[in-house]
Design a protein around this motif. Structure first.
Motif, PDB file in Angstrom:
ATOM      1  N   ILE A  17     -34.534 -37.794 -43.066  1.00  0.00           N
ATOM      2  CA  ILE A  17     -33.905 -37.046 -41.972  1.00  0.00           C
ATOM      3  C   ILE A  17     -32.910 -37.917 -41.227  1.00  0.00           C
ATOM      4  N   PHE A  18     -33.355 -39.088 -40.745  1.00  0.00           N
ATOM      5  CA  PHE A  18     -32.528 -39.903 -39.862  1.00  0.00           C
ATOM      6  C   PHE A  18     -31.713 -40.974 -40.580  1.00  0.00           C
ATOM      7  N   GLY A  19     -32.089 -41.319 -41.801  1.00  0.00           N
ATOM      8  CA  GLY A  19     -31.369 -42.360 -42.523  1.00  0.00           C
ATOM      9  C   GLY A  19     -30.549 -41.834 -43.673  1.00  0.00           C
ATOM     10  N   SER A  20     -30.163 -40.569 -43.604  1.00  0.00           N
ATOM     11  CA  SER A  20     -29.447 -39.919 -44.696  1.00  0.00           C
ATOM     12  C   SER A  20     -27.938 -40.167 -44.598  1.00  0.00           C
ATOM     13  N   GLU A  21     -27.373 -40.752 -45.627  1.00  0.00           N
ATOM     14  CA  GLU A  21     -25.918 -40.939 -45.684  1.00  0.00           C
ATOM     15  C   GLU A  21     -25.210 -39.606 -45.919  1.00  0.00           C
ATOM     16  N   GLU A  22     -25.931 -38.628 -46.492  1.00  0.00           N
ATOM     17  CA  GLU A  22     -25.350 -37.308 -46.756  1.00  0.00           C
ATOM     18  C   GLU A  22     -25.234 -36.464 -45.486  1.00  0.00           C
ATOM     19  N   HIS A  23     -26.079 -36.732 -44.496  1.00  0.00           N
ATOM     20  CA  HIS A  23     -26.087 -35.931 -43.267  1.00  0.00           C
ATOM     21  C   HIS A  23     -26.137 -36.832 -42.028  1.00  0.00           C
ATOM     22  N   PRO A  24     -25.102 -37.631 -41.805  1.00  0.00           N
ATOM     23  CA  PRO A  24     -25.114 -38.557 -40.667  1.00  0.00           C
ATOM     24  C   PRO A  24     -25.105 -37.853 -39.309  1.00  0.00           C
ATOM     25  N   GLU A  25     -24.708 -36.586 -39.285  1.00  0.00           N
ATOM     26  CA  GLU A  25     -24.632 -35.861 -38.012  1.00  0.00           C
ATOM     27  C   GLU A  25     -26.002 -35.744 -37.335  1.00  0.00           C
ATOM     28  N   ILE A  26     -27.081 -35.769 -38.115  1.00  0.00           N
ATOM     29  CA  ILE A  26     -28.425 -35.711 -37.540  1.00  0.00           C
ATOM     30  C   ILE A  26     -28.693 -36.986 -36.745  1.00  0.00           C
ATOM     31  N   LEU A  27     -28.410 -38.139 -37.341  1.00  0.00           N
ATOM     32  CA  LEU A  27     -28.608 -39.417 -36.667  1.00  0.00           C
ATOM     33  C   LEU A  27     -27.670 -39.561 -35.470  1.00  0.00           C
ATOM     34  N   ILE A  28     -26.423 -39.161 -35.629  1.00  0.00           N
ATOM     35  CA  ILE A  28     -25.448 -39.245 -34.534  1.00  0.00           C
ATOM     36  C   ILE A  28     -25.916 -38.424 -33.339  1.00  0.00           C
TER      37      ILE A  28
END
Length: 159
Positions: A17-28
């Motif tokens: 969830i938080f360390g995904s390079e495919e979906h950085p918007e979650i971490l941001i």
């Protein structure tokens, strides 16, 4: 076929969830909500989460999520499900390793970037009622902030 949701507190799922390079918007989004920066974070670069050993006797550590933000901050996010009564020590250790690894021989100290550890705890740890606590280095009597280069957060899920 019935689908079930995976528990986001499980290490593997948390990292997806938080360390995904495919979906950085979650971490941001998470970082902007937790850190509330004056200049919003617009991008993150997921980094290798291994803290390299310098000597064979050194302790090996692997972080849950390690990232570099568009604000040039180094971020570590950890999830801890079981209270091992060492979160402050562990967090300071991880923070110090992340801070130390920024310099090489001959580098200037002003190259060091702000380093932040965010600990998500599935237990009550701190002796207050707030679910989110953030700490920095401050003068003991006046509460004057020395620097924001070190910041450590604790988010306690049960609270």
């Amino acid at each position: 076929m019935r689908r079930t949701l995976l528990n986001p507190k499980i290490d593997f799922v948390f990292k997806k969830i938080f360390g995904s390079e495919e979906h950085p918007e979650i971490l941001i989004s998470f970082l902007n909500a937790v850190l509330k920066p004056q200049k919003p974070i617009v991008s993150v670069e997921i980094k290798n989460s291994d803290l390299e050993k310098e000597y064979i006797e050194d302790k090996f550590s692997r972080l849950d999520v390690k990232a570099l933000t568009s604000n040039k901050e180094i971020i570590n996010i950890e999830i801890q499900l079981k209270n091992e009564y060492n979160m402050i020590q562990r967090s300071l250790y991880y923070w110090s390793k992340l801070y130390e690894e920024q310099l090489s021989e001959g580098d200037r100290y002003d190259k060091l970037s702000r380093t932040v550890c965010i600990n998500i705890l599935d237990f009550k740890y701190l002796k207050n009622d707030r679910f989110h606590n953030g700490y920095r280095l401050k003068e003991i009597e006046t509460n004057e902030e020395l620097t924001d280069l070190q910041e450590i957060h604790f988010i306690e899920i049960p609270k």
